[in-house]
Design a protein around this motif. Structure first.
Motif, PDB file in Angstrom:
ATOM      1  N   ARG A   6     -12.333   4.500   5.283  1.00 51.42           N
ATOM      2  CA  ARG A   6     -11.137   4.735   4.461  1.00 51.42           C
ATOM      3  C   ARG A   6     -11.056   3.764   3.277  1.00 51.42           C
ATOM      4  N   PHE A   7     -11.686   2.584   3.405  1.00 56.21           N
ATOM      5  CA  PHE A   7     -11.641   1.638   2.292  1.00 56.21           C
ATOM      6  C   PHE A   7     -12.276   2.250   1.051  1.00 56.21           C
ATOM      7  N   ARG A   8     -13.460   2.843   1.259  1.00 55.19           N
ATOM      8  CA  ARG A   8     -14.156   3.456   0.140  1.00 55.19           C
ATOM      9  C   ARG A   8     -13.420   4.709  -0.332  1.00 55.19           C
ATOM     10  N   GLN A   9     -13.000   5.529   0.643  1.00 50.69           N
ATOM     11  CA  GLN A   9     -12.325   6.781   0.274  1.00 50.69           C
ATOM     12  C   GLN A   9     -11.072   6.509  -0.556  1.00 50.69           C
ATOM     13  N   LEU A  10     -10.329   5.482  -0.179  1.00 51.56           N
ATOM     14  CA  LEU A  10      -9.061   5.196  -0.863  1.00 51.56           C
ATOM     15  C   LEU A  10      -9.227   4.203  -2.011  1.00 51.56           C
TER      16      LEU A  10
END
Ligand SMILES: [Zn+2]
Length: 569
Positions: free
Chosen positions: A398-402
């Motif tokens: 989620r870090f990369r996605q967000l």
């Protein structure tokens, strides 16, 4: 601006050269092993600076050819040069204190306190910080160890994590603490078998003593700031990102402004504003105005800092599953309050950074950021999670996605007795295996920025890099490192301390790599940390620190060993 006098020891000769059409650089550095952090030109031998910025980066020949009659040429004799270090999570200490980090024994604590006390004869109080229970016999801190060396002055020393303090008998007397003193709300006065206070004051009880410390004058704070900036420069730091969650005090703000006005701000200093529940539109406007008015200056405002939980050691970090021994910690926000507040800051265009250590708090932060993006639409927001110590595996992508930044502190992975005997048993083996997971973040494509959390831990970036690549103590234990799968390379650690930390504060176009056009922030090291064994990294010294083209620190050994040559040969 550059003062050539400061370079006198390096510049022996500047040869006269015909005037050229293009303005020659102020200074040229040659014969270096430059690690640029710039994928376009990863390595170089030389670079030139003018007006505080890099104007050329390349081979010795190509850069030398730019020299003019007033160009100073510095021969770095094959030394390693890296971009200036950027501490993405740093705090200005509230007051001067003896540093007790890594003492390892009562004897060392006593010696450091006595040495420090000698330097502050004008005040009674002796304050220290950084001890851990394992520094004491039987892991039991007691006032008698302080009484033995400083019986006549009140002494109070905070532990490394700031959750307890040890006072000597004199300090207890000044505070009027005796066997009849009740525990304050949210605090505990430790007592021996006879009911006498031992000097150990837990949580809120510490303020029974620390609340008596004389307030700092404006000038005290200014002197404190100057000392901290000098220390930062000596460690090669050219940027500090201040992560205080309550905003700067008036004293701190005026000290920083005075330092900037007097040319004594030795770093790019990014200050924060508080993340306040249901901040009014007027408050948000004021924060935005502070940011916009300070953009591009050495002292500038960037993010809003908030706290979502406590620490693992105090069992207050908010976990999805109970600690070994029970409890899931203390979340400080409801998800609804957090979502609403973060969305309001996000709508105002402010970058948010949330302290979140347990996997429960980290998920709260990610959920709030996802919610803000959903209702406010796409934008380059770069919200951050600070410490992000024990993330759930499912949350890593989620870090990369967000586009959320993992603001980690390499030195937190130090497997000292506090980590091995308190932290790890509290979270249990599965969660310990994903604690401080530097490699997991990198593999998940998260943007990871390194910081120190100074003054909780030492600010030395080389110590942070050592810990990131070894996950060992300074003594090299345990042999393979603590959960070695999460070790990273020196290059990766350097990127997190330079280019990535600059990205984390929206500064990547201006600094973070040694590239033409960027501000000239760089460090000359005594050893080539990219070629040495990890253990040698601990002996590596910063020889020269340059911030925006200005020399902010120099080790005398650099002058001794340097040899300067005529310009333009
Ligand atoms: Zn912090």
């Amino acid at each position: 601006m550059l003062r050539l006098a400061a370079l006198a020891s390096l510049v022996l000769v500047t040869a006269l050269m015909p005037v050229r059409a293009a303005q020659p650089p102020d200074r040229i550095f040659v014969n270096a092993r430059v690690w640029t952090a710039d994928p376009a030109t990863p390595a170089a031998e030389a670079f030139a600076i003018s007006g505080g910025r890099f104007v050329a980066v390349g081979t010795n020949g190509a850069v030398r050819a730019l020299a003019g009659s007033h160009t100073a040429i510095v021969d770095l004799q094959g030394r390693r040069v890296v971009p200036g270090f950027n501490d993405a999570h740093w705090h200005l200490p509230a007051r001067r204190s003896a540093r007790l980090d890594n003492a390892g024994s009562v004897g060392v604590i006593q010696q450091r306190l006595v040495d420090y006390a000698r330097t502050i004869p004008w005040t009674d109080w002796v304050v220290g910080r950084g001890w851990t229970p394992t520094d004491f016999p039987d892991r039991t801190a007691h006032r008698r160890y302080l009484d033995a060396v400083l019986p006549d002055r009140p002494v109070v020393i905070r532990d490394r994590d700031g959750h307890q303090a040890l006072a000597n008998t004199r300090a207890l007397a000044v505070a009027g603490i005796d066997r009849d003193t009740p525990d304050p709300p949210d605090g505990h006065v430790e007592r021996d078998a006879n009911g006498e206070p031992t000097g150990l004051l837990k949580e809120a009880a510490a303020s029974l003593v620390t609340g008596l410390l004389p307030p700092l004058t404006t000038d005290d704070t200014y002197q404190l700031l100057l000392a901290e900036l000098a220390a930062a420069a000596s460690y090669g730091l050219t940027s500090l990102q201040d992560a205080t969650d309550v905003g700067l005090t008036d004293n701190e703000r005026s000290a920083l402004m005075r330092a900037a006005a007097e040319g004594k701000l030795l770093v790019h200093y990014r200050a924060s504003v508080p993340l306040e529940k249901d901040a009014t539109p007027e408050q948000l406007d004021r924060f935005v105005a502070m940011r916009d008015a300070s953009r591009g200056q050495l002292l500038y405002y960037g993010f809003a800092k908030g706290m979502l939980d406590g620490t693992v050691d105090a069992r207050t970090a908010f976990m999805l599953e109970p600690y070994v021994g029970g409890g899931t910690g203390l979340p400080m926000w409801s998800q609804a309050d957090l979502d609403r507040t973060v969305a309001a800051y996000d709508r105002a265009g402010l970058q948010v950074q949330l302290h979140a250590i347990g996997d429960g708090a980290i998920r709260q932060a990610l959920d709030a950021y996802e919610h803000a993006a959903k209702i406010n639409g796409p934008r380059d927001r770069r919200h951050r999670v600070e410490h992000v110590e024990v993330p759930a595996i499912a949350d890593l992508p989620r870090f990369r996605q967000l586009g959320v930044i993992a603001s980690t502190q390499a030195i937190f992975a130090t497997p000292d007795p506090s980590t091995l005997e308190n932290y790890a048993p509290l979270v249990g083996p599965e969660r310990a295996s994903r604690a401080q997971p530097f490699r997991l973040f990198d593999d998940a494509g998260a943007l990871q920025a390194f910081g120190s959390d100074y003054p909780v831990y030492p600010m030395d970036p080389l110590l942070g890099i050592y810990t990131a690549i070894t996950r060992q103590t300074r003594d090299g234990t345990p042999e393979d490192g603590w959960f070695p799968a999460n070790r990273i390379s020196v290059e990766a650690a350097l990127l997190h301390y330079t280019r990535d930390a600059a990205y984390a504060s929206f500064d990547e176009l201006d600094k973070g790599t040694i590239s033409v056009g960027k501000v000239a922030d760089f460090v000359v090291l005594s050893r080539d940390i990219l070629a040495e064994t990890p253990q040698r990294l601990l002996d590596t010294k910063v020889l020269l620190t340059v911030m925006s083209g200005r020399e902010t620190f120099r080790d005398t050994r650099l002058a001794d060993g340097s040899e300067i040559e005529p310009a333009g040969e």
